[in-house]
Design a protein around this motif. Structure first.
Motif, PDB file in Angstrom:
ATOM      1  N   THR A 277       7.561  -2.651  -8.167  1.00  8.20           N
ATOM      2  CA  THR A 277       6.585  -2.413  -7.113  1.00  8.20           C
ATOM      3  C   THR A 277       5.232  -2.137  -7.735  1.00  8.20           C
ATOM      4  O   THR A 277       5.133  -1.402  -8.712  1.00  8.20           O
ATOM      5  N   VAL A 278       4.198  -2.738  -7.146  1.00  7.52           N
ATOM      6  CA  VAL A 278       2.824  -2.457  -7.533  1.00  7.52           C
ATOM      7  C   VAL A 278       2.131  -1.935  -6.283  1.00  7.52           C
ATOM      8  O   VAL A 278       2.017  -2.654  -5.286  1.00  7.52           O
ATOM      9  N   VAL A 279       1.720  -0.672  -6.329  1.00 12.92           N
ATOM     10  CA  VAL A 279       1.025  -0.069  -5.200  1.00 12.92           C
ATOM     11  C   VAL A 279      -0.457  -0.412  -5.335  1.00 12.92           C
ATOM     12  O   VAL A 279      -1.064  -0.186  -6.386  1.00 12.92           O
ATOM     13  N   VAL A 280      -1.016  -0.975  -4.264  1.00 16.93           N
ATOM     14  CA  VAL A 280      -2.402  -1.442  -4.276  1.00 16.93           C
ATOM     15  C   VAL A 280      -3.135  -0.944  -3.032  1.00 16.93           C
ATOM     16  O   VAL A 280      -2.508  -0.472  -2.084  1.00 16.93           O
TER      17      VAL A 280
ATOM     18  N   THR B 286       0.851  -1.190   0.000  1.00 19.48           N
ATOM     19  CA  THR B 286       0.000   0.000   0.000  1.00 19.48           C
ATOM     20  C   THR B 286       0.888   1.241   0.000  1.00 19.48           C
ATOM     21  O   THR B 286       2.076   1.165   0.319  1.00 19.48           O
ATOM     22  N   GLU B 287       0.304   2.351  -0.329  1.00 21.52           N
ATOM     23  CA  GLU B 287       1.052   3.613  -0.371  1.00 21.52           C
ATOM     24  C   GLU B 287       1.424   4.096   1.027  1.00 21.52           C
ATOM     25  O   GLU B 287       2.439   4.756   1.218  1.00 21.52           O
ATOM     26  N   GLN B 288       0.622   3.751   2.017  1.00 23.00           N
ATOM     27  CA  GLN B 288       0.768   4.311   3.353  1.00 23.00           C
ATOM     28  C   GLN B 288       1.905   3.719   4.180  1.00 23.00           C
ATOM     29  O   GLN B 288       2.225   4.239   5.235  1.00 23.00           O
ATOM     30  N   CYS B 289       2.515   2.629   3.757  1.00 21.98           N
ATOM     31  CA  CYS B 289       3.460   1.911   4.610  1.00 21.98           C
ATOM     32  C   CYS B 289       4.902   2.392   4.393  1.00 21.98           C
ATOM     33  O   CYS B 289       5.524   2.071   3.382  1.00 21.98           O
ATOM     34  N   PRO B 290       5.468   3.148   5.357  1.00 16.48           N
ATOM     35  CA  PRO B 290       6.840   3.640   5.172  1.00 16.48           C
ATOM     36  C   PRO B 290       7.890   2.535   5.259  1.00 16.48           C
ATOM     37  O   PRO B 290       8.928   2.608   4.593  1.00 16.48           O
TER      38      PRO B 290
ATOM     39  N   TYR C  33       1.115 -13.330   7.475  1.00 18.01           N
ATOM     40  CA  TYR C  33       0.974 -11.976   6.939  1.00 18.01           C
ATOM     41  C   TYR C  33       1.963 -10.999   7.561  1.00 18.01           C
ATOM     42  O   TYR C  33       2.328 -11.100   8.738  1.00 18.01           O
ATOM     43  N   SER C  34       2.358 -10.035   6.736  1.00 22.58           N
ATOM     44  CA  SER C  34       3.158  -8.889   7.144  1.00 22.58           C
ATOM     45  C   SER C  34       2.549  -7.674   6.461  1.00 22.58           C
ATOM     46  O   SER C  34       1.373  -7.702   6.092  1.00 22.58           O
ATOM     47  N   CYS C  35       3.334  -6.645   6.239  1.00 24.54           N
ATOM     48  CA  CYS C  35       2.784  -5.426   5.636  1.00 24.54           C
ATOM     49  C   CYS C  35       2.850  -5.411   4.113  1.00 24.54           C
ATOM     50  O   CYS C  35       2.190  -4.599   3.484  1.00 24.54           O
ATOM     51  N   HIS C  36       3.643  -6.268   3.511  1.00 29.52           N
ATOM     52  CA  HIS C  36       3.698  -6.331   2.046  1.00 29.52           C
ATOM     53  C   HIS C  36       3.912  -7.782   1.617  1.00 29.52           C
ATOM     54  O   HIS C  36       4.346  -8.619   2.401  1.00 29.52           O
ATOM     55  N   THR C  37       3.587  -8.024   0.366  1.00 35.85           N
ATOM     56  CA  THR C  37       3.682  -9.361  -0.216  1.00 35.85           C
ATOM     57  C   THR C  37       4.425  -9.245  -1.526  1.00 35.85           C
ATOM     58  O   THR C  37       4.243  -8.280  -2.266  1.00 35.85           O
ATOM     59  N   ALA C  38       5.256 -10.228  -1.810  1.00 36.57           N
ATOM     60  CA  ALA C  38       5.954 -10.247  -3.096  1.00 36.57           C
ATOM     61  C   ALA C  38       5.728 -11.607  -3.745  1.00 36.57           C
ATOM     62  O   ALA C  38       5.330 -12.574  -3.091  1.00 36.57           O
ATOM     63  N   SER C  39       5.995 -11.651  -5.036  1.00 39.02           N
ATOM     64  CA  SER C  39       5.939 -12.926  -5.752  1.00 39.02           C
ATOM     65  C   SER C  39       7.100 -12.984  -6.729  1.00 39.02           C
ATOM     66  O   SER C  39       7.544 -11.971  -7.259  1.00 39.02           O
ATOM     67  N   ALA C  40       7.585 -14.197  -6.923  1.00 36.11           N
ATOM     68  CA  ALA C  40       8.640 -14.458  -7.907  1.00 36.11           C
ATOM     69  C   ALA C  40       8.514 -15.920  -8.306  1.00 36.11           C
ATOM     70  O   ALA C  40       8.363 -16.793  -7.435  1.00 36.11           O
TER      71      ALA C  40
END
Length: 158
Positions: free
Chosen positions: A65-68, A43-47, A87-94
């Motif tokens: 990065t994809v902001v959602v 998300t945009e809000q997470c520093p 869960y954490s604050c962001h998720t990635a895929s590869a």
């Protein structure tokens, strides 16, 4: 002469097609090209997510990065099969994997080089001292893995 021109045109067309094919196999996300595309959803809000991206850049790991929105991030996690307890604050895929949270570069590299039979890896929550997080690391960081049978195990320590 006509045969030489036709030969040159065929050669040029083949060169263009080969270049297009190679470019579709690689993605330039920083100064490094790689065949593995790491995509971070946040998300945009997470520093701290932005700090984690800086950590990856400094570690030489290319990504995009994809902001959602929060709802979209939840949908990404469901699609990738990330269990709620990871869960954490962001998720990635590869490749076929999910990578959740502030996962160290060494774990990412190990995952993508060894290609183990896993659904993904995670550093749940937002542990102090983990990559991209402030604070002091007070104990080794546990990187968890989701196995194909649904079991969650400690995969490595950092």
């Amino acid at each position: 002469m006509r045969g030489k021109i036709i030969g040159l045109v065929v050669f040029a067309a083949a060169a263009v097609l080969v270049t297009m094919a190679v470019n579709s196999w690689t993605v330039n996300t920083s100064t490094t090209e790689t065949t593995v595309q790491l995509t971070i959803y946040r998300t945009e809000q997470c520093p701290c997510c932005k700090e984690y991206e800086a950590y990856l850049r400094n570690s030489g790991i290319p990504f995009r990065t994809v902001v959602v929105s929060g709802v979209e991030l939840e949908n990404v996690r469901k699609k990738l099969g990330v269990p709620r307890e990871l869960y954490s604050c962001h998720t990635a895929s590869a490749m076929q994997y999910f990578i959740e949270g502030h996962t160290p570069a060494e774990a990412l590299k190990k995952l993508l080089e060894e290609k183990p039979l896993l659904k993904g890896i995670a550093v749940p929550g937002m542990p102090p001292g983990s990559p991209g997080m402030g604070g002091v690391k007070t104990e080794p960081l546990k990187i968890y893995a989701l196995k194909p049978d649904g079991n969650i195990v400690v995969w490595m320590m950092s």
